[in-house]
Each structure stands twice: as structure tokens, then as C-alpha cells.
Design an enzyme around this catalytic site. Structure first.
Site: not given
Ligand SMILES: Cc1cc2nc3c(=O)[nH]c(=O)nc-3n(C[C@H](O)[C@H](O)[C@H](O)COP(=O)(O)O)c2cc1C
Ligand SMILES: Cc1cc2nc3c(=O)[nH]c(=O)nc-3n(C[C@H](O)[C@H](O)[C@H](O)COP(=O)(O)OP(=O)(O)OC[C@H]3O[C@@H](n4cnc5c(N)ncnc54)[C@H](O)[C@@H]3O)c2cc1C
Ligand SMILES: Cc1cc2nc3c(=O)[nH]c(=O)nc-3n(C[C@H](O)[C@H](O)[C@H](O)COP(=O)(O)OP(=O)(O)OC[C@H]3O[C@@H](n4cnc5c(N)ncnc54)[C@H](O)[C@@H]3O)c2cc1C
Ligand SMILES: Cc1cc2nc3c(=O)[nH]c(=O)nc-3n(C[C@H](O)[C@H](O)[C@H](O)COP(=O)(O)O)c2cc1C
Ligand code: FES
Ligand code: FES
Lengths: 296, 319, 319, 296
Positions: B22, B46, B131, B266
């Protein structure tokens, strides 16, 4: 339509008519001034599509020729630095399938990028973003660049030269920070230089030079790139002068494709409401009066 | 025989165990221009709230060693616009679509979930409890067991869709919170969301992010994410979707071995748009090389080895 | 005029704000062969317990993206051997020596502290509340407010030395725990200790570390450490010693700007034996360049900028 | 005595008569077999002090000549990979001030290290650790290496050649994994080869070959290096044969100096008690009977 994913070798891929993703091979590297590097990259799909004001999103570590020729579907990428870096398309030779970027060494990524050698392969996505465009009714384009802000203006000077008269205002702190004057002249543009310390051309900021030229009757569409305080001044001056102005904005980019909402600039909508705009997708070129400078 | 990468999580059948995480994949459109999304396991869109949200002031991103901080701030057009303008596109992709739901009150979560319950083309909800809860003075739902229970219970009552609770890693005992979520009716747990962090620019002597704090993601957090997946998959019986720093098939396999039934990618997507497909390919190649025929054989395999004597349980380790 | 890097923390005068972090500098001897230790701000020696401890089974280290996991497990010869064999050497160095104290019960902490109270040459105690509390079923003192209060209070009663509480980052609300520690008599807070993490070897399909879990340190954790230093230095009035991922003078300055009054360098020393001196030099050069004359001018400067309007407080940020 | 800290340029520093810390300049690079790289490094203080069985602790990313000659007090180091890597001193030419390492490409660090070019500078600490020594009363040294385990034995063969007769047993899975036979022969050692697939020399494990040679009357001090299961067999066999044996052990290292307690092997003390020993400082060479194989 999706181009086929090619799993072997250095074959670049076009994303739905828009941008391409793949390897750019370094054809030339020069340092136009200390701390600045210009790279010429062979990547036909990018060069052919490039419009002035667009950018490329580059993973800043050179992969080396060996990496490019290896059997890897995607070149081995390091984990640190982690993100790609955005750079304006500085120049494009569509027939040779080459484009250039010009950058200033400022941090981790540009330091590594400065180490590339001819023959290295860089992982590139581009061209991205909207690019400059000039509203009808003006036969003159006024390009304004502060410091490294000149980077996107060289291709603009070349491309608008066919249809417009081009005047370029180049600013820098000292004579050393004034870049690309030759390139603008070669593109047939009239060039004015301003340095803050007066070591070259007009003594003062490029915005002071701009005001002085306006008072001498200069008119046209303003395309500007530089630090935020300069942009704000340009916005104010051009509004007073009643001239259309467009900025190429900078921000910290994640995806560069409009998906992560990491790049945001606050803009004012026609109805007066405010929202964050994705600089990478809806920009990087934005109409000057649209930018909400209080929100940056 | 070729390895079979398909998995089924809470009744959602996926071609492979790799989802887009997300917030890093928007509503899919931008990546739809880059590669064939039908090859993905699932797409988690998202974070979406009841009303539109403007998001946080820039800068919203800061690169850190092997990772990045983001403070996007749940910018989104609101659930109705999502259902009207984005869902039809997503529905057409032939990939399970999971909607990440956020809110400021349990009621808001419930209302968003209710509207999605009736919208065709939604495979599951991912309840984002990381959040801020303005009502409760900035304490996130994901760190307070009572608040977590309340949110998940009210979402549970408002939808019959499968519920995935996305936990915050900024807690002392993640296994406990996972149990709270499943007891309240969550069908799966996803983790980790981002670790709360910050960066300071020594030149301006100010925080880099406009919002001061942001969420850390990327390879830097992988060891913490793996440990939490290990703990949660021991604490609950529902499937666990693991994420945090995955950039390769090998990374994903680590999460599966630690107990995840599926994974999400992500931050890596920000760098390589088709990172999810790279990860799928890497998992497939690993399975092929090791002669593993189904993803299920990998899930929790490292734990079974340790349980059988090759390591000590949590209570006896020292630092 | 040249910048003055000296600082005084709980009455301990240091040539500069840079300490060697506990566990990465042994009892100093090994590094004493490499460079002049008298140039350091202070040395925090390895975690020391009442009885000798054997430590955890190997492997005890695993490299991770921009960091490392360790599961040394508080291997140490016990407090009496430390006082007899190591302290005399340390005393001779001309550098404040801070002893990192660990234990399994509040009584053990208190006893170790009592013995150190009488030992000449100890500048302060750093109470390590991140090692497992076997009595309480593996819950660390540093994550349970009641247990934390008990440990710090009993140490407080057993010594008149300055007390620094070293907090665990594996918690929901670090500021609250910092207040608990200072209310119980701690004169300063140091943080962060390591984040609990793990790594899995996909080839053997087993955890890399013999102890399964380990503590994550190094540049990867810096954003989390900075945020916690920011939070704790807002929550308490005592000095904060910041650490987590510092490898350069610039990193250290970030911690000072976030509110730390001094810093410690851990993992970086494993790579560059004289990393502490590099950090000192980097701080000095930064001060020189910016015309900053005393370390105090930097402490918390980024917070003052944000308080004056350039950013939002914790309660209003979103993710 | 502390050598002065030299803040500029490429000047190496000796740490209290023991080890040196500084830059080793790559003089030669070769691939003796696919996946194996041998580097010859100029670093006089290391080469002069090197004893067989000792190791160097190397940051695995080449810094490049430019980096080495720059005005940086300490070369710019990357954050990922984070740690140094230990490698046995494979060879030393004390008069030329050069030493060699021989390594197998296995992961992130060795992959990067394999990319060095002649002229690059590597950040090195060494020599570290105790090194091999032979108890008096034996005129023969039996060197046993499995796979990359031969790396430390080449210098051992050379250095013991003056005082002992040297027999070398080299094992590998296939003929491709049998390294350094020429080097051992050049050092005057008698060489026996074993391959598991029988593609070269004796068919079987090096420990099988060892037993067969013992049954033919071979006697001497055993110095061995290889994977743990091989070591355990060597320990068992040498105990039965009543011969002294020493191992060069491998473990994951942090500091490499004895300070972090990250490297641990469980050993049995003469009184039967067990403890963890720091492989980097008290080893890497350990008496075979001392190792508690249950604790590894
Ligand atoms: C730019 C960005 C926006 C994100 N927005 C959300 C979000 O809207 N809702 C959510 O549950 N997690 C959000 N996340 C968290 C990611 O879904 C994920 O849990 C987290 O980044 C860890 O995974 P990764 O290391 O592969 O990025 C966001 C992460 C990033 C980097
Ligand atoms: C659309 C666009 C076009 C650009 N064109 C040019 C150009 O033609 N020439 C040029 O020299 N620079 C250009 N920039 C700025 C350039 O992207 C940054 O200088 C560069 O990313 C800095 O990277 P670094 O790793 O050296 O700096 P670091 O400070 O180490 O970077 C850390 C992170 O911050 C980001 N970042 C830091 N400074 C900036 C910045 N000023 N703008 C955007 N991101 C930043 C980096 O991308 C990276 O994610 C452009 C930026 C944008 C958004
Ligand atoms: C005293 C000593 C001498 C050695 N001599 C040699 C030699 O002469 N030639 C040679 O090829 N190898 C030698 N090794 C092993 C060598 O250090 C590892 O192969 C190397 O560190 C692997 O690094 P990597 O980054 O490629 O692997 P990665 O798996 O990416 O490394 C991750 C981390 O694990 C550590 N690690 C991984 N495998 C090993 C291992 N087998 N031993 C120790 N640490 C490991 C790395 O140092 C690093 O910290 C020696 C090890 C020791 C302890
Ligand atoms: C190998 C190793 C051993 C450690 N041992 C201790 C210890 O005994 N006591 C303690 O309080 N912290 C210990 N720590 C934690 C460090 O002191 C420090 O808090 C942490 O590593 C974060 O700082 P860094 O990123 O600079 O390493 C250890 C860390 C490492 C890497
Ligand atoms: S950088 Fe991702 S939306 Fe602009
Ligand atoms: S590696 Fe640090 S003690 Fe051996």
C-alpha cells in the site's frame, strides 16, 4: 500495448508510448566547471521522445560495461544509495539516439554518478514529466536559469529556436557558476549573464537583470529554473509585468511516475482551493501563478 | 515438474505470493503503463479514508542509509472518488485488489469498510492501524490494544470481506497486538508498516521532512520486519503477509521461511517499477533450484528447523 | 577563535561529546593498541554482570543492509574480575570510564552498582535495561515501566555515582519510559540500544544467528535513533546521550541538533577502529565551518527551529 | 608507542608493533579458477610482519587510485556492505613489501572485492591473529586444505620449508576446486590431491586420503583449514593417530581485534570447562582437541 519484457542483455523497453526504461550507455563525460558533470548517454527511445523540461530518473551508480553485457535480466543494483535521482534532459540528439544530463555534485548520489566512465551503463527511466510549452501569441521565449537551473534550458533553447526568438538570462553567484553560455549561443539564443559578485556580466541576481531587461521593453514567455526564492521573485515580477511564466520545479522524488505521492508542491486551483500536486507527473513544469509559495 | 507459485490467502487465490504494498503503487494506473499488472499476486492500493485528505507538507521523502523516510500523510481522494474513478480500472486488471483502509475514528474505518463491502471487485480490506488517532491524542490505533480491538471489531461488523490488519512495528510486543486483532475478527495480519524515524539536514539545521517525523522503509528495516513476522506467525494462526525491505526473490524467501504466507513489496517499486515481478521470478528460481514445489513448503520452514533444536526460543536469548 | 568541543554531562567533564558505545569497545585494551584513547570523550565499557557470563552460541554476528545484527549475549567475566583486572588499565587512560551494568534481577543490578560505587576510577554507571529479565518471563526491563522503575530505583539506592539509563528502542512510547527512568533517579538517558531483529540464510533455511534473534545497529537504524532522541529530549530535562548508526561527524551533529548533549559510536568502530576520533574531527570541522563555538549551541537547535513554526508536532503528523 | 596519525595522503600506520592499518595498493589480480580471485597488495608493514595462519581484515570495496591519492584523511567508505571481511594471508613477499590474498566469491562483499582493478587501494588491517606454529619434536608438517581452505597454507608451505619437510593434502569437490597445487610444489612441498568425484588424484574426501596416508606411515604436525565437518574429522583422526593438529577457523567477524566478542568458538579448557574463545584474537589457529564441535 506492452512491449515484451526482455530478460536478457541490454535491451531497453518502451512503456506505452510514453517513457522508456533501460540502460543508457555513457558516450561522453566532461566537467564544464569544477563540481559539475555533463554526461552524454546513448538511449534512443529516450532521446527520440525527449521534450525540453522533461526529466530522466536515474539510478546514480554506474553499472559498468561488464554489468551491462552480462546475462542479468536486471543489472545488479546496490541498496545504498537506495533511490533514483531525477535530472532534467539537458540536450538531445534525436538522430544519434543520444541525450545529455548536466548535474552538480551535491551529495551521495551525485558523488557516485560523477565517477562514471565512458562505456558504463546507467539505469534510466525517461523521458518523464510534462515539459515546457509556450502559450500562443508570443514570439519570444525568455529562458532564465539560476546556477544548475540552466540544465533544462539548453534543450529548450534549441527546440524553441525553430519557432521563437530565444533570450536567455543566466545567473550565478560568481563567474564560475555561470554555465552553458556557449551552448545557448550555439543554439542561436541571445544571452545575458548576471553574477552576484559582479565577476561576469550584470552585477546582481538574475532576477535583478530580468527586471532591468523588462524595463528596457523585453517581453515573452518566461521559462525558468532555479532555487525556490528565485522562482518566487520571478513569479512576482512576471505577474506584475503580465507575462506568462513557467517553472521547472525541484522536489525529492520517489517513484518519479506519479504513484507514491512523495513529491508534492502546493498549488492554487482556479477556484482558489489549494492542493498538493505531484511534481513528477503533473510537473515538473508548472505555471508560475499556480505555485503556492507559502506551502513550500 | 515446475514449481507452483500460487497461494490462497483468506480465500483469495493469487498467482503468486507477491503483492504491491500500500502507498507505493498508487491505484495501479501509473505502473499499468510500465508492465503487465496481471502477473502480480495482488495489488494493495493506497490508504483510503472517508473524506479526501490533502496530505502532509513537502518535503515528504528523505533517503536514509539503505532506506527512505516518507511522510505522505495519507493523501487520497476519499472513498467515494476511489470507488467511482479508480476501482473500475483496478477491477479490469484480473488481479485481486485489496483496499487499504484508514481513518481517524473507529466509526470512520467502519463507514469506509461498509462502502467497500458493496463495491464489486474488492478482494479484501487491509486495515491500516498506524495512522494517528487524533481523538486519542495522537496515539496510533496500532500501538494501543484497546483502540485496536475497537477498530477491528467495528470494521468486522461492517463488512463480510476478508480483513487483513496491518500492524505498526513501533510497539513492544507485536505478537500480543496480532492476537488482539485476530481475536477481534481479523482474518490475516500484514506487517510491517513503517518504523517511525526522522532525518536532519545539518546545513539548514532543520528536519528534512516537512512533517518532522516520517516512516522508515526499505532494506534497512528488513531485519526488524523478519523478526516481527517470525513472532506474529508464532502468536496467531491466521496467515501473515510479510513486508519490509524486500527487493529480491531471496528477501521474499526469507519472509516465507520466517512464517509469512505471502509478501508485499513497497519501497523497491519506487526504484524498479517492476520490482514485484523480479521478486516473483526470484522466488520461482529459488524453488526450482531447491526442488521446492509449492510455496507452502517454504512457509515457516526456518521455524520448524529451530523448533527441532537448532536455536533457542525468545525467552532465553540475551543481548 | 577555535571551536570548543568540550562538554560536561552529569558532572563528567569530557574533552568532546563522543563516547565509545558499550559492547563495541571491549574494556578498551584492544583499541588502546591502535590509537591514543586519551583523545576520546569517554569510554563506555561492555555490559558487565555480577557473575561471569558465557554469552550466546555462534554465529553471533550477521551483516544486514547498512547494519549488523549481534547476539553476543552479554559475555563478560563478571564484576569482580572487571574491577580487579580491567579497571586499573582503564583508570590510567585519562578518560572518563562509564560502566555498562546489566543483570537479571533488580537485586543483581544493585549489587553490581554497589561494588562499582566503591571502585575508584568509575565516572558513571550506564544501566542497560535491554537484556532479558528471566524472572519476568523474558520481558526486558526496558519495555516494562514497572520493572524499569524498580531497577533504576534499586540501583539509585546502591550508588552515588551518576546514573545513565540506556533505553531499549523496542517500545511504543520511548518518551514515557525515559520519564519513568528519570523519576526513579536516573541522571541521564542514553539511547538507542539495538532494535530486535533477525536474518535468515536461505541456503540453510535457518536463522543466521545461533540465538535466532539479535540486535540491529549501524546506519540502518539512524533515522529511528534520531527520532527517539528527539522525543526523549523533549520528554525529560536530563541530558540525553544519542547513538545509533553514527559513522561521521555529520551524523553526530544530527544527533546534537535533535537534542542529544553527547553521542556514542558503536558499530562504526568495528569497521574503523578510530571511528570515534573521526567523528570528533568531523564535529570540530562542522563547528568551525558554521562558526559554532560551543557544543551547547548545537544541542536541540533543530527543535528550536521547528518549535518556532517550521514543522508540525508529533500529534498532527500522518502516515 | 603510537605512530602519529597522519591525516593526509596514503600513509599507513603501525599499531604497537603488532598490526598495521592503512591502504594496500593492488599490484596484481588473477583468477586462478572460475569464482576465485587472487590479489597481490603492496603494504610493506603487513607483508613484513605476516606469519602463516594470520589474516587481514579488509573493507571489501576498492577505493580506486583517485580516492587513495585524494586529500581525504580516511578514504570515503560506503555504508553498505558495512563490515570488513577477513582473509587469510595467502602469500607474502617481505622484501618487496607485498602480500596476497586468495578468495572465493560467495556473497556481497567478495563480489565487490572481485571487481578491483590493479592500482585500486583497499583499506586493510593486518596481520591479525596468532598464526600457525609447530610444536617441537616433529620434522614434518602436514598441510591439509579443503576447497578455499588452501588459502593460508601456501605461506605456511613456504615458511615451514626452511625447517621442516612439508606434505600437502589438497581436497576439492572436483578438479576445478583444487587450487594452488603449483604453489605448493614451487614451495618444495610434496602434494597429494583428493577430489570427491575422482576427477583428479585420490577419489574421496581429503580426510579419506589423510587416513590412507596415515596407514602408510605418514607422521607430522597437522595444520588444516576447511569447512567445519572436515575439521571435525581431522580432529578425530589425528587424535586416534596421536598427532598434534591445528586448525585455522572461520567465523563471522566484527572488529577482528578482539573487542566486540562477535566471533566465538566454544573450546574445552584443560580442566574440562567450556568457554567461548575469540577466534580473531586468540585464533584463528586453534589446537584441534580444544575445539568443542558440539558448541558450533
Ligand atoms: C511512500 C510510501 C507510502 C506508503 N503509504 C502507505 C499507506 O498509505 N498505507 C499503508 O498501510 N502503508 C503505507 N506505506 C507502507 C508500505 O506499505 C510498507 O508497509 C512499508 O513501506 C514497508 O515495506 P517496504 O520496505 O517494502 O517499503 C507506505 C510506504 C511508502 C514508502
Ligand atoms: C525534475 C528535477 C530535475 C532536476 N534536474 C537536475 C539537473 O538537471 N541537474 C542537477 O544537478 N540537478 C537536478 N535536479 C536535482 C537533483 O535531482 C539533485 O541534485 C540530486 O537528486 C541530489 O542527489 P544526491 O544524491 O547527490 O544528494 P543527496 O542529498 O545525497 O540526496 C538525498 C536524497 O535527496 C534527494 N535530493 C537532494 N537534493 C535534491 C534536490 N535539490 N532536488 C531533488 N531531490 C534532491 C535525492 O534525490 C535523494 O533522494 C533535479 C531535480 C528534479 C526534481
Ligand atoms: C580468519 C578467517 C580467514 C579467512 N580466510 C579466507 C580466505 O583466505 N579466502 C576466502 O575465500 N575466505 C576466507 N575467509 C572467509 C571469508 O571471510 C568469507 O568468505 C567472506 O567474509 C564472505 O564475505 P561476503 O561478503 O562475500 O559474503 P556475505 O555472505 O555477503 O557476507 C555477509 C557477512 O557474513 C560474513 N561471512 C560470510 N561467510 C563467511 C565465512 N565463511 N567466514 C567468515 N565470515 C563470513 C561476512 O564477512 C559478512 O560479514 C576467512 C574467514 C576467516 C574468519
Ligand atoms: C557487538 C555489539 C555489542 C553490544 N553490546 C552492548 C552491551 O553490552 N551493552 C549495551 O548497553 N549495548 C551494547 N550494544 C549496543 C551499542 O552500545 C549501541 O547502543 C548500538 O549498537 C547502537 O549504536 P551503533 O549503531 O553506533 O552501533 C552492542 C552493540 C554491538 C554492535
Ligand atoms: S515521485 Fe512518486 S509521485 Fe512523484
Ligand atoms: S571479531 Fe570482534 S572479537 Fe573477534
Amino acid at each position: 500495448m506492452h512491449a515484451k519484457t526482455c530478460r536478457k542483455g541490454n535491451i531497453n523497453r518502451v512503456m506505452r508510448d510514453e517513457a522508456a526504461i533501460g540502460l543508457g550507455i555513457v558516450k561522453a563525460r566532461e566537467e564544464p566547471a569544477p563540481g559539475y558533470v555533463r554526461l552524454r548517454l546513448a538511449f534512443r527511445a529516450v532521446a527520440e521522445r525527449a521534450r525540453p523540461g522533461q526529466f530522466v530518473h536515474v539510478y546514480p551508480v554506474p553499472l559498468g560495461l561488464s554489468a551491462a553485457s552480462r546475462d542479468a535480466p536486471v543489472p545488479q543494483r546496490r541498496l545504498d544509495p537506495f533511490l533514483r535521482r531525477p535530472f532534467s534532459i539537458h540536450d538531445a540528439d534525436r538522430s544519434r539516439g543520444e541525450f545529455a544530463i548536466l548535474f552538480k555534485i551535491i551529495g551521495k548520489g551525485t558523488r557516485e554518478l560523477a565517477e562514471v566512465r565512458v562505456g558504463d551503463a546507467l539505469d534510466v527511466i525517461g523521458p518523464l514529466g510534462n515539459g515546457f510549452s509556450a502559450p500562443v501569441g508570443y514570439d519570444r521565449i525568455i529562458l532564465m536559469g539560476g546556477g544548475i537551473g540552466v540544465a533544462p534550458l539548453v534543450l529548450a533553447a534549441k527546440d524553441f529556436a525553430g519557432s521563437h526568438r530565444v533570450v536567455t538570462l543566466v545567473g550565478g553567484r560568481t563567474a564560475h557558476d555561470v554555465l552553458c553560455v556557449d551552448d545557448f549561443e550555439a543554439a542561436g539564443a541571445q544571452v545575458h549573464v548576471a553574477t552576484e559578485d559582479g565577476s561576469l556580466g550584470f552585477a546582481g541576481q538574475v532576477t535583478d537583470l530580468f527586471e532591468s531587461l523588462l524595463s528596457q521593453g523585453l517581453r515573452g514567455v518566461i521559462l525558468a529554473c532555479g532555487p525556490m526564492p528565485m522562482m518566487q521573485k520571478v513569479a512576482d515580477i512576471s505577474q506584475v509585468a503580465g507575462l506568462p511564466a513557467f517553472f521547472s520545479l525541484e522536489d525529492r522524488f520517489g517513484c518519479g511516475l506519479g504513484a507514491c505521492l512523495g513529491c508534492a508542491v502546493r498549488v492554487v486551483e482556479p477556484d482558489g482551493s489549494r492542493r498538493y500536486m505531484r511534481v513528477c507527473k503533473e510537473g515538473p513544469v508548472v505555471e508560475a501563478q499556480k505555485v503556492d509559495f507559502d506551502g513550500t | 515438474m515446475e514449481p507452483d507459485t500460487s497461494v490462497t490467502i483468506c480465500g483469495i487465490r493469487m498467482k503468486n505470493p507477491v503483492m504491491a504494498a500500500s502507498g507505493t503503487f498508487g491505484y495501479g494506473r501509473e505502473y499499468g503503463e510500465v508492465f503487465d499488472l496481471s502477473k502480480m499476486g495482488a495489488i494493495v492500493v493506497k490508504g483510503t479514508t472517508l473524506k479526501p485528505r490533502m496530505g502532509n507538507p513537502p518535503p515528504r521523502l528523505a533517503e536514509t542509509p539503505c532506506g527512505l523516510l516518507n511522510s505522505v500523510g495519507l493523501e487520497n481522494p476519499g472513498i467515494d472518488v476511489f470507488i467511482e474513478r479508480e476501482l473500475p480500472y483496478l477491477r479490469g486488471l484480473g488481479v485481486p485488489v485489496i483496499v487499504n483502509v484508514a481513518g481517524e475514528t473507529p466509526e470512520e474505518y467502519a463507514e469506509v469498510s461498509k462502502r467497500l463491502d458493496k463495491a464489486p471487485g474488492v478482494a479484501a480490506l487491509e486495515v491500516n492501524v498506524s495512522c494517528p488517532n487524533v481523538k486519542k491524542g495522537g496515539m496510533a490505533f496500532g500501538t494501543d490494544p484497546e483502540a485496536l480491538k475497537e477498530v477491528i471489531s467495528s470494521v468486522r461488523r461492517s463488512t463480510s470481506l476478508p480483513l487483513i490488519t496491518k500492524l505498526s512495528p513501533n510497539v513492544s510486543d507485536i505478537g500480543f497486538l496480532a492476537r488482539v486483532a485476530t481475536n477481534a475478527g481479523s482474518d490475516a495480519i500484514s506487517l510491517i508498516n513503517t518504523l517511525l524515524g526522522m532525518a536532519i539536514d545539518v546545513n539548514t539545521m532543520k528536519p528534512v521532512l516537512g512533517a518532522v517525523f516520517g516512516g522508515l522503509s526499505g532494506p534497512a528495516v528488513k531485519p526488524v520486519a523478519l523478526r516481527m513476522v517470525w513472532e506474529v506467525s508464532s502468536a496467531v494462526r491466521v496467515p501473515v503477509i510479510g513486508m519490509g525491505g524486500i527487493t529480491s526473490g531471496t528477501d521474499a524467501v526469507e519472509f516465507l521461511l520466517a512464517g509469512a504466507s505471502a509478501v508485499a513489496v513497497g519501497s523497491a517499486t519506487l526504484v524498479r517499477p517492476d520490482a514485484c515481478l523480479e521478486v516473483v521470478r526470484g522466488i520461482w528460481e529459488f524453488m526450482k533450484e531447491k526442488g521446492v514445489m509449492t510455496v507452502g513448503e517454504l512457509v515457516g520452514a526456518a521455524k520448524r528447523k529451530v523448533d527441532s533444536g537448532a536455536g533457542c526460543p525468545r525467552g532465553t536469548r540475551d543481548f
